[in-house]
Design an enzyme around this catalytic site. Sequence first.
Site, mmCIF file in Angstrom:
data_model
loop_
_atom_site.group_PDB
_atom_site.id
_atom_site.type_symbol
_atom_site.label_atom_id
_atom_site.label_comp_id
_atom_site.label_asym_id
_atom_site.label_seq_id
_atom_site.Cartn_x
_atom_site.Cartn_y
_atom_site.Cartn_z
ATOM 1 N N THR A 32 -1.946 8.740 1.646
ATOM 2 C CA THR A 32 -2.317 7.229 1.386
ATOM 3 C C THR A 32 -3.401 6.692 2.485
ATOM 4 O O THR A 32 -4.019 7.825 3.251
ATOM 5 C CB THR A 32 -0.723 6.640 2.149
ATOM 6 O OG1 THR A 32 -0.750 6.896 3.491
ATOM 7 C CG2 THR A 32 0.386 7.199 1.274
ATOM 8 N N ASP A 47 3.666 -10.438 9.312
ATOM 9 C CA ASP A 47 3.755 -9.356 10.308
ATOM 10 C C ASP A 47 4.901 -9.130 10.878
ATOM 11 O O ASP A 47 5.542 -10.093 11.824
ATOM 12 C CB ASP A 47 2.536 -10.219 11.264
ATOM 13 C CG ASP A 47 2.235 -9.312 12.591
ATOM 14 O OD1 ASP A 47 3.006 -8.141 12.795
ATOM 15 O OD2 ASP A 47 1.301 -9.742 13.322
ATOM 16 N N VAL A 48 5.312 -7.977 11.043
ATOM 17 C CA VAL A 48 6.648 -7.509 11.385
ATOM 18 C C VAL A 48 6.778 -7.551 12.839
ATOM 19 O O VAL A 48 7.887 -7.530 13.353
ATOM 20 C CB VAL A 48 7.021 -6.202 10.890
ATOM 21 C CG1 VAL A 48 7.009 -5.965 9.288
ATOM 22 C CG2 VAL A 48 6.193 -5.073 11.279
ATOM 23 N N TYR A 72 3.150 7.646 18.451
ATOM 24 C CA TYR A 72 3.715 7.709 16.829
ATOM 25 C C TYR A 72 5.112 8.442 16.637
ATOM 26 O O TYR A 72 6.139 8.247 16.004
ATOM 27 C CB TYR A 72 2.616 8.254 15.951
ATOM 28 C CG TYR A 72 3.028 8.174 14.428
ATOM 29 C CD1 TYR A 72 2.922 7.229 13.701
ATOM 30 C CD2 TYR A 72 3.473 9.317 13.908
ATOM 31 C CE1 TYR A 72 3.126 7.094 12.444
ATOM 32 C CE2 TYR A 72 3.747 9.330 12.371
ATOM 33 C CZ TYR A 72 3.735 8.187 11.819
ATOM 34 O OH TYR A 72 3.927 8.168 10.463
ATOM 35 N N ASP A 99 4.174 -8.133 3.726
ATOM 36 C CA ASP A 99 3.120 -7.122 4.035
ATOM 37 C C ASP A 99 2.120 -8.224 4.963
ATOM 38 O O ASP A 99 2.104 -9.241 4.683
ATOM 39 C CB ASP A 99 2.482 -6.603 3.021
ATOM 40 C CG ASP A 99 1.564 -5.312 3.332
ATOM 41 O OD1 ASP A 99 0.916 -5.428 4.255
ATOM 42 O OD2 ASP A 99 1.780 -4.118 3.018
ATOM 43 N N SER A 130 0.921 -1.310 0.015
ATOM 44 C CA SER A 130 -0.075 -0.019 -0.036
ATOM 45 C C SER A 130 0.965 1.187 -0.103
ATOM 46 O O SER A 130 2.161 1.327 0.478
ATOM 47 C CB SER A 130 -1.021 -0.061 1.221
ATOM 48 O OG SER A 130 -1.790 1.182 1.370
ATOM 49 N N GLY A 131 0.209 2.413 -0.503
ATOM 50 C CA GLY A 131 0.717 3.657 -0.153
ATOM 51 C C GLY A 131 2.416 3.778 -0.533
ATOM 52 O O GLY A 131 2.890 3.632 -1.590
ATOM 53 N N ILE A 132 3.023 4.207 0.329
ATOM 54 C CA ILE A 132 4.697 4.837 0.145
ATOM 55 C C ILE A 132 5.284 3.402 -0.305
ATOM 56 O O ILE A 132 6.103 3.461 -1.079
ATOM 57 C CB ILE A 132 4.976 5.529 1.347
ATOM 58 C CG1 ILE A 132 4.583 6.673 1.600
ATOM 59 C CG2 ILE A 132 6.528 5.504 1.427
ATOM 60 C CD1 ILE A 132 4.762 7.450 2.693
ATOM 61 N N LYS A 155 8.656 7.251 15.575
ATOM 62 C CA LYS A 155 9.376 7.806 14.433
ATOM 63 C C LYS A 155 10.905 8.496 14.936
ATOM 64 O O LYS A 155 11.635 8.665 14.166
ATOM 65 C CB LYS A 155 8.673 8.884 13.626
ATOM 66 C CG LYS A 155 7.361 8.350 13.014
ATOM 67 C CD LYS A 155 7.940 7.074 12.203
ATOM 68 C CE LYS A 155 6.862 6.394 11.030
ATOM 69 N NZ LYS A 155 7.385 5.278 10.306
HETATM 70 P P1 NAI Z 1 -0.398 2.695 4.351
HETATM 71 O O1 NAI Z 1 -1.333 2.371 5.350
HETATM 72 O O2 NAI Z 1 -0.801 2.985 2.969
HETATM 73 O O3 NAI Z 1 0.750 1.475 4.233
HETATM 74 C C1 NAI Z 1 1.318 0.874 5.284
HETATM 75 C C2 NAI Z 1 1.518 -0.642 4.845
HETATM 76 O O4 NAI Z 1 2.023 -1.236 6.070
HETATM 77 C C3 NAI Z 1 0.021 -1.411 4.735
HETATM 78 O O5 NAI Z 1 0.259 -2.003 3.528
HETATM 79 C C4 NAI Z 1 -0.057 -2.258 5.830
HETATM 80 O O6 NAI Z 1 -0.818 -3.516 5.476
HETATM 81 C C5 NAI Z 1 1.450 -2.523 6.280
HETATM 82 N N1 NAI Z 1 1.390 -3.017 7.517
HETATM 83 C C6 NAI Z 1 0.870 -2.594 8.812
HETATM 84 N N2 NAI Z 1 1.104 -3.117 9.883
HETATM 85 C C7 NAI Z 1 1.858 -3.965 9.355
HETATM 86 C C8 NAI Z 1 2.716 -5.419 10.014
HETATM 87 N N3 NAI Z 1 2.367 -5.442 11.438
HETATM 88 N N4 NAI Z 1 3.199 -6.259 9.268
HETATM 89 C C9 NAI Z 1 3.568 -6.109 8.065
HETATM 90 N N5 NAI Z 1 3.072 -5.119 7.314
HETATM 91 C C10 NAI Z 1 2.068 -3.944 8.081
HETATM 92 O O7 NAI Z 1 0.351 3.584 4.820
HETATM 93 P P2 NAI Z 1 1.863 4.710 4.245
HETATM 94 O O8 NAI Z 1 1.517 6.061 4.276
HETATM 95 O O9 NAI Z 1 2.010 4.068 3.156
HETATM 96 O O10 NAI Z 1 3.063 4.390 5.541
HETATM 97 C C11 NAI Z 1 4.041 3.795 5.133
HETATM 98 C C12 NAI Z 1 5.005 4.399 6.104
HETATM 99 O O11 NAI Z 1 5.474 5.662 5.997
HETATM 100 C C13 NAI Z 1 4.781 4.087 7.613
HETATM 101 O O12 NAI Z 1 5.766 3.732 8.489
HETATM 102 C C14 NAI Z 1 4.338 5.766 8.076
HETATM 103 O O13 NAI Z 1 4.543 5.760 9.348
HETATM 104 C C15 NAI Z 1 5.273 6.415 7.323
HETATM 105 N N6 NAI Z 1 4.773 7.672 6.740
HETATM 106 C C16 NAI Z 1 3.912 8.208 6.158
HETATM 107 C C17 NAI Z 1 3.326 9.433 6.219
HETATM 108 C C18 NAI Z 1 2.068 9.767 5.291
HETATM 109 O O14 NAI Z 1 1.876 10.997 5.487
HETATM 110 N N7 NAI Z 1 1.369 9.093 4.765
HETATM 111 C C19 NAI Z 1 4.237 10.403 6.683
HETATM 112 C C20 NAI Z 1 5.422 10.094 7.269
HETATM 113 C C21 NAI Z 1 5.761 8.825 7.433
#
Ligand code: NAI
Length: 255
Positions: free
Chosen positions: A194, A64-65, A159, A38, A17-19, A163
Amino acid sequence: MAGLLEGHVAAVTGGGSGIGQGICQAYAREGARVIVLDINLDGAKETIGLIEAAGGAASAIALDVTDREACKAAAAEIGRGGKISILVNNAGINRRNPITGEAAAVARDWDDILSINLDGMFNVTQAFLDQLRATRGRIVNIGSIQSFVHVSWPNSAAYTTSKHGVLGFTRALAAELGKDGVRVNAIGPGLIETRINAEARARNPEMVAMVMRHTPLGRPGKPADIAGPAVFLASDMSAYVTGSIIMADGGFRTI
Ligand code: NAI
């Protein structure tokens, strides 16, 4: 023209997902073989589909990490097919309850956020350490603006703590692993659109406006805005860069 990551094998947590998905696609475009890790296998499969449709190579393992033994098992399974040379610790969650909220809920948030965002990063990194040392690999950790400050839109102490921890872990590992030729860096995204913040953005437009007033580039980011720095940090273009954090936040911290 050869891609910047030709010959590399990259594992990306939260790549469904996302980033993380954006980083997986960019790495595959640059020639890496990508392994999506994931907890959400459907998301991981979506990423594989996008990569294969573009002519790249990818596979996935449900992981699951927070499960340390499962991380070791996944690393062993992947290692049998070829050692990874790039690890992206990206999996993360957020919840936005104030510390003064209902005690049990706040404690649950603390445990969940720290165990995924911080312990998870440790579990996965430790599991792949031998492979990364053998390949003189690169680690890219996903931090945040909140590796430095607490952004109240609203947000949780857990959070921000996690970070800040990402940055500390990045620096400690860079210091320890430099002698093995392993480079360890972080990226600090600003507000990236995201799933992690979809609900907060929808519910709190005035908070998005507050963040934008703090963002000289005047727009929220997309996953593709993080993919460029992630390619740079994984490639030989950053051969003398370690222990750093690249802010990809539209300039948030300048104001
Ligand atoms: P997202 O929710 O789109 O993606 C997060 C992904 O992590 C998902 O695919 C989810 O299934 C996976 N995930 C969650 N728990 C898990 C686990 N226990 N084991 C394995 N996978 C797991 O969110 P996004 O935004 O892509 O987040 C990615 C990273 O970027 C995160 O670390 C977030 O904190 C960081 N981040 C995001 C920002 C934003 O504005 N979107 C800003 C700064 C940091």
